[in-house]
Structures are given as structure tokens and as C-alpha cells.
Motif scaffolding. Structure first.
Motif, short mmCIF file in Angstrom:
data_model
loop_
_atom_site.label_atom_id
_atom_site.label_comp_id
_atom_site.label_asym_id
_atom_site.label_seq_id
_atom_site.Cartn_x
_atom_site.Cartn_y
_atom_site.Cartn_z
N ILE A 176 0.84 -1.20 0.00
CA ILE A 176 0.00 0.00 0.00
C ILE A 176 0.88 1.25 0.00
O ILE A 176 0.61 2.22 -0.72
N GLY A 177 1.95 1.22 0.79
CA GLY A 177 2.87 2.36 0.83
C GLY A 177 3.54 2.62 -0.50
O GLY A 177 3.70 3.77 -0.92
N VAL A 178 3.90 1.54 -1.20
CA VAL A 178 4.52 1.67 -2.53
C VAL A 178 3.54 2.31 -3.51
O VAL A 178 3.91 3.19 -4.30
N GLU A 179 2.28 1.89 -3.48
CA GLU A 179 1.28 2.46 -4.38
C GLU A 179 1.09 3.94 -4.09
O GLU A 179 0.97 4.77 -5.01
N ARG A 180 1.08 4.32 -2.82
CA ARG A 180 0.96 5.74 -2.47
C ARG A 180 2.18 6.52 -2.95
O ARG A 180 2.07 7.67 -3.37
N SER A 181 3.35 5.90 -2.91
CA SER A 181 4.56 6.56 -3.40
C SER A 181 4.45 6.87 -4.89
O SER A 181 4.81 7.95 -5.35
N LEU A 182 3.96 5.87 -5.64
CA LEU A 182 3.80 6.07 -7.08
C LEU A 182 2.80 7.19 -7.37
O LEU A 182 3.00 8.00 -8.29
N GLU A 183 1.74 7.27 -6.57
CA GLU A 183 0.74 8.33 -6.75
C GLU A 183 1.34 9.69 -6.44
O GLU A 183 1.12 10.66 -7.17
N LYS A 184 2.11 9.80 -5.36
CA LYS A 184 2.76 11.06 -5.00
C LYS A 184 3.74 11.48 -6.09
O LYS A 184 3.87 12.66 -6.40
N MET A 185 4.41 10.52 -6.67
CA MET A 185 5.37 10.82 -7.74
C MET A 185 4.65 11.43 -8.94
O MET A 185 5.13 12.38 -9.55
N ARG A 186 3.48 10.89 -9.26
CA ARG A 186 2.72 11.40 -10.40
C ARG A 186 2.18 12.81 -10.14
O ARG A 186 2.01 13.60 -11.05
N GLN A 187 1.91 13.12 -8.88
CA GLN A 187 1.33 14.41 -8.52
C GLN A 187 2.38 15.50 -8.28
O GLN A 187 2.06 16.68 -8.30
N ALA A 188 3.62 15.12 -8.04
CA ALA A 188 4.66 16.07 -7.63
C ALA A 188 5.08 17.00 -8.76
O ALA A 188 4.99 16.66 -9.94
N ASP A 189 5.54 18.19 -8.38
CA ASP A 189 6.12 19.12 -9.35
C ASP A 189 7.50 18.66 -9.80
O ASP A 189 7.89 18.85 -10.95
N VAL A 190 8.24 18.08 -8.85
CA VAL A 190 9.60 17.59 -9.14
C VAL A 190 9.75 16.21 -8.50
O VAL A 190 9.32 15.99 -7.36
N VAL A 191 10.36 15.30 -9.22
CA VAL A 191 10.68 13.97 -8.68
C VAL A 191 12.19 13.92 -8.43
O VAL A 191 12.98 14.15 -9.35
N LEU A 192 12.57 13.66 -7.19
CA LEU A 192 13.98 13.52 -6.85
C LEU A 192 14.24 12.01 -6.72
O LEU A 192 13.81 11.38 -5.74
N TYR A 193 14.87 11.44 -7.73
CA TYR A 193 15.11 9.99 -7.73
C TYR A 193 16.47 9.73 -7.08
O TYR A 193 17.52 10.08 -7.62
N LEU A 194 16.43 9.10 -5.90
CA LEU A 194 17.63 8.85 -5.12
C LEU A 194 18.04 7.39 -5.28
O LEU A 194 17.21 6.48 -5.18
N PHE A 195 19.32 7.16 -5.55
CA PHE A 195 19.81 5.78 -5.71
C PHE A 195 21.18 5.65 -5.06
O PHE A 195 21.90 6.63 -4.86
N ASP A 196 21.51 4.44 -4.70
CA ASP A 196 22.82 4.14 -4.11
C ASP A 196 23.85 4.11 -5.23
O ASP A 196 23.82 3.23 -6.11
N ALA A 197 24.74 5.07 -5.21
CA ALA A 197 25.73 5.21 -6.29
C ALA A 197 26.77 4.11 -6.27
O ALA A 197 27.61 4.03 -7.18
N ASN A 198 26.74 3.23 -5.26
CA ASN A 198 27.69 2.12 -5.19
C ASN A 198 27.12 0.83 -5.78
O ASN A 198 27.88 -0.07 -6.15
N THR A 199 25.79 0.72 -5.86
CA THR A 199 25.20 -0.57 -6.23
C THR A 199 24.21 -0.51 -7.40
O THR A 199 23.88 -1.55 -7.97
N MET A 200 23.71 0.67 -7.77
CA MET A 200 22.68 0.76 -8.81
C MET A 200 23.23 0.38 -10.17
O MET A 200 24.20 0.99 -10.66
N PRO A 201 22.65 -0.62 -10.85
CA PRO A 201 23.08 -0.95 -12.21
C PRO A 201 22.77 0.19 -13.16
O PRO A 201 21.71 0.81 -13.10
N LEU A 202 23.70 0.48 -14.07
CA LEU A 202 23.53 1.57 -15.02
C LEU A 202 22.28 1.36 -15.88
O LEU A 202 21.53 2.30 -16.15
N GLU A 203 22.06 0.10 -16.33
CA GLU A 203 20.91 -0.18 -17.19
C GLU A 203 19.59 0.16 -16.51
O GLU A 203 18.67 0.72 -17.13
#
Length: 461
Positions: free
Chosen positions: A292-319
Motif C-alpha cells: 500500500i505504501g509503494v502504491e501511495r509513493s507512485l501516486e505522490k510521484m505522479r502528482q509532484a512538481d519535481v521527482v527527486l530519484y535517489l539511488f545508491d551510487a555504489n550498487t545501482m546498475p547503469l541499465e
């Protein structure tokens, strides 16, 4: 209760300072009998004989009984905020005492003011136009330096002066074109079409910029929503705590700790940012509450003026990062890619690894590395470098709508000039443009609109 327009030949009274205990409270009287009513309650001096813009100290009494020791300030018409006789009574800030003063004024012939009635009277007496009056409300509700600065600029007539010059020039051309209609048999032209074309082209450029500024104005007035999204344990809650400089969100090594969205407002360089810490987004989870929390996150992302996508720069695959970036672009989202935890590796190596996904901002939310740079980038995204915050910026949706209609009318005028349409049709387009200019400044208005605008003000303004 429906807000109805009162009579304008009476005298009104209201508390002009916020209710509650305080050192002083200010009560405002305005109307033809304002000084007379105050004089009945102030035996120390004959206020009717005192000059305007003077202050007087003494006891306020009713039927010989002292109410309070006050300072009365007189403003005689037309040199006052409302254009009427105005008396401001500064008394001690006891709610009981201030209410006694108001009640005494009412018993002497005043009535309680309606919301915004002092400013509405100022508008009706020509002390300020409608755009300036609405800027008063904006100044009262301003909560950042940017919104304060913009409201003050509009109160001083920054927005109105842009429109006033255009209106006067269009009225002149309209009069000349309509004069031509009286001499239609003579086949004469009093209005210089070339000069009108130049005026209209310049006006289209200016009005277009004003209308475009509403995007920034809306941000200045209402703030910007920023959804912090990413995979579980990317550091979203840590970043929110760092931005707030407090432990607002729970931080844990356990994935899925944040189960619901957390919202906090931060003032950065005079702009309000509403940061939303969302539940970590992962496609497969067996935890129903986390889902349920994940679904709310996706909804907030769609409603936001800006999306700040945060990722772990040590482990995130480039693809995966490139896939997410493409998804943001395809959905028309305004976004920032932010690589976190650079303190755990070599930042130059990280930059090279993710070069294909640039631009990326690398930070350490935990160690506070490059956080100020991230803030500056967020502000730059909002301002976009296209509008100077010292310029006139439109923050009112009603003004924006009228500006759009003005722009359409001006484009019709220019098209008519290019196609050499008859003067009577050209005059109609000019009158339509003047109508929308007048809607903003108040030269063209209706009673219901004025009632609606001023009913949103506080009582004492």
C-alpha cells in the motif's frame, strides 16, 4: 452565509490586529462618522478640530466609565487608506478590553466591518486598483521573502502600471478608429495602422511574458512539491532528515521501514519546497502494508512538481538507472537523478560509471556532502533562469486567465491589421482586449466578483 455588498455611506469598525493576548491591539474605524464617534468616547480633546495625521493619548470613556488608556491616530479624508475619515485606536491587548472598545463604537453608530471591507472601500474610492487590492491579501498571507517581495511590488503598482499604459494607448486607438466610422463616407484614416501594429506586437510580447510568469508565481505563492523516490534503503529518509536538520523520518537498515509518505516544508532561498519522503519502490513485496505504501509513493510521484530519484551510487546498475530515466522522460516528469552514499566510494569513478545517465548530482545524505549544491539545483529548476524575481510576476489565477484572454485578443487585432479588416471589426477586437485589461484592474467588474474577492480577506483589512 452569503457575502453581500453593504452600504458605503456608513461607518465601520473592526479589530485590525490578530485576536488574542498581546501588548497592544489596534481597532480601526472608517467612514464619514469615524472621527465623530471616536470624539464621543475621547473626552480629553475635541478630535473634530485636530489636524489629520496626528496622534492623541488619553482615556477612552463611555458614559463616564473609563475603558482603556489609548493612542488615537487620525487620518482625514481623502488622505487615508480607505479614502474616508479613519481613526486607529491603539489599546492594551486584552481581548476583553478591545471588545469593549468595539462594542462602544457600535453603540455610538458604527457597525462591524465585513471581511476585506476596508480594502474594498479603498478600491471604490480610487486609492488602489483591484490588482493592488488583491496584492494586499497576498502580502498578508506571504510566508517567504519571494512572496513578500512580489506582493509589495504589486501593491506599489508594478503589475498595474504595465497594464495602465497599454489600456490608455488602446483606448486612444479605439477612439480614433470609431471616429473613422463616423466619416466612413469620406474614406479617411485617423488611426495610424503601422503605429497600432507596433504597439500590439510589443503588447503581445509583454502580456505573453506576464502570462508565462504565472508558472513561477504559482510556485512563489503555493510552493513546490518534491517527491523523494527510489528503492528501499537508498537513503530517502536520511536525506529528508538532513534537509530538515532534524530526525523527522525513521531511519533503519531494514528495507521497507518507511510504510507511508511523510511530508515536510522547507524554505530554500525564499521558495517553499514540500518534500515528500515516500516508501521505497520495489516491484515485488509480500508485505501487504508495504505494498500500500509503494502504491501511495507512485501516486505522490505522479502528482509532484519535481521527482527527486535517489539511488545508491555504489550498487545501482547503469541499465536500471537509464531505464528509470527514460520512464520519467516519457511520462513528462520534471526530475533530478541523485546518487547517494558517495562517501563509501570514489566519486570520480562513480561519475564515470554513470556518465551515460548524466546529469547526476552525487551526495552523501548521511555525511552532508554536496547538500547545498542539491538545494541550489532545486531552486534553479524552479526558476529556470527565465524570469527575474525582481520583475512583475503573476501569482493570481484570475489574472492569469484574463491575461490569456488579452493575449488572444491582441493576436486577433494583429491578424486583423495584417489582413486589413474593416475598422468596425478592428474596434470590436480592441474593446474585447480592453474588457480583459479592465477585469484585472477593476475598471470592468461586477458586484459578485468584488464580493467574492474581498470576502476572502481578514475582517480588519
Amino acid at each position: 452565509m452569503k457575502y453581500t455588498t453593504p452600504q458605503w455611506d456608513d461607518t465601520i469598525v473592526a479589530l485590525a490586529t490578530p485576536p488574542g493576548l498581546g501588548a497592544i491591539g489596534v481597532i480601526r474605524l472608517s467612514g464619514t462618522r469615524a472621527i465623530e464617534i471616536a470624539d464621543h468616547l475621547f473626552p480629553s480633546k475635541n478630535l473634530l478640530e485636530q489636524p489629520t495625521h496626528t496622534a492623541h493619548v488619553g482615556l477612552l470613556k463611555e458614559d463616564g466609565n473609563a475603558i482603556d488608556e489609548v493612542v488615537l491616530t487620525l487620518f482625514k479624508a481623502p488622505r487615508s487608506y480607505t479614502g474616508e475619515n479613519v481613526v486607529e485606536i491603539s489599546g492594551h491587548g486584552s481581548p476583553y478590553v478591545l471588545q469593549q472598545i468595539i462594542d462602544a463604537c457600535i453603540r455610538k453608530g458604527a457597525r462591524l466591518a465585513r471581511p476585506g471591507e476596508f480594502t474594498q472601500r479603498a478600491f471604490l474610492h480610487g486609492k488602489l486598483d483591484l490588482a493592488q487590492a488583491e496584492a494586499v491579501a497576498d502580502l498578508i498571507s506571504s510566508n517567504t521573502a519571494a512572496s513578500q517581495r512580489n506582493a509589495l511590488n504589486n501593491i506599489r503598482g508594478g503589475f498595474s502600471s504595465d497594464l495602465k499604459a497599454l489600456r490608455e494607448q488602446l483606448i486612444t486607438f479605439s477612439a480614433l478608429i470609431e471616429l473613422e466610422l463616423d466619416f466612413s463616407q469620406e474614406d479617411v484614416e485617423f488611426a495610424d495602422r503601422t503605429q497600432l501594429h507596433s504597439l500590439v506586437s510589443a503588447a503581445i510580447d509583454r502580456v505573453g511574458k506576464l502570462a508565462h510568469s504565472f508558472q513561477l508565481g504559482n510556485v512563489i505563492k503555493n510552493g513546490v512539491s518534491v517527491a523523494i523516490v527510489g528503492k528501499p534503503n537508498a537513503g530517502k529518509s536520511t536525506l529528508l532528515n538532513t534537509l530538515l536538520n532534524e530526525n523527522r523520518a525513521i531511519v533503519s537498515e531494514i528495507a521497507g521501514t518507511t510504510r507511508d509518505t511523510i511530508e515536510e516544508i522547507i524554505n530554500i532561498d525564499g521558495i517553499l519546497f514540500r518534500f515528500i519522503d515516500t516508501a521505497g519502490i520495489r516491484e515485488h513485496t509480500e508485505d501487504q502494508i508495504e505494498s500500500i505504501g509503494v502504491e501511495r509513493s507512485l501516486e505522490k510521484m505522479r502528482q509532484a512538481d519535481v521527482v527527486l530519484y535517489l539511488f545508491d551510487a555504489n550498487t545501482m546498475p547503469l541499465e536500471e538507472l537509464l531505464h528509470n530515466k527514460t520512464a520519467f522522460e516519457q511520462n513528462g516528469l520534471q526530475f533530478l537523478l541523485v546518487g547517494n552514499q558517495v562517501d563509501k566510494g570514489d566519486e570520480s569513478v562513480m561519475r564515470e560509471r554513470y556518465a551515460q545517465a548524466a546529469p547526476i548530482f552525487f551526495i552523501s545524505a548521511k555525511q552532508l556532502l554536496h547538500i547545498e549544491v542539491l538545494k541550489e539545483r532545486l531552486v534553479d529548476m524552479v526558476l529556470q533562469g527565465t524570469v527575474n524575481t525582481e520583475d512583475t510576476i503573476v501569482t493570481n489565477a484570475r489574472h492569469f486567465h484574463s491575461l490569456q484572454q488579452m493575449l488572444s485578443s491582441l493576436q486577433d487585432i494583429r491578424s486583423g491589421l495584417d489582413n486589413k479588416i474593416p475598422g468596425d471589426l478592428l474596434a470590436l477586437d480592441i474593446r474585447r482586449c480592453l474588457h480583459y485589461v479592465g477585469e484585472i484592474t477593476g475598471e470592468v467588474s461586477n458586484e459578485d466578483l468584488l464580493d467574492y474577492i474581498f470576502s476572502k480577506f481578514c475582517i480588519g483589512k
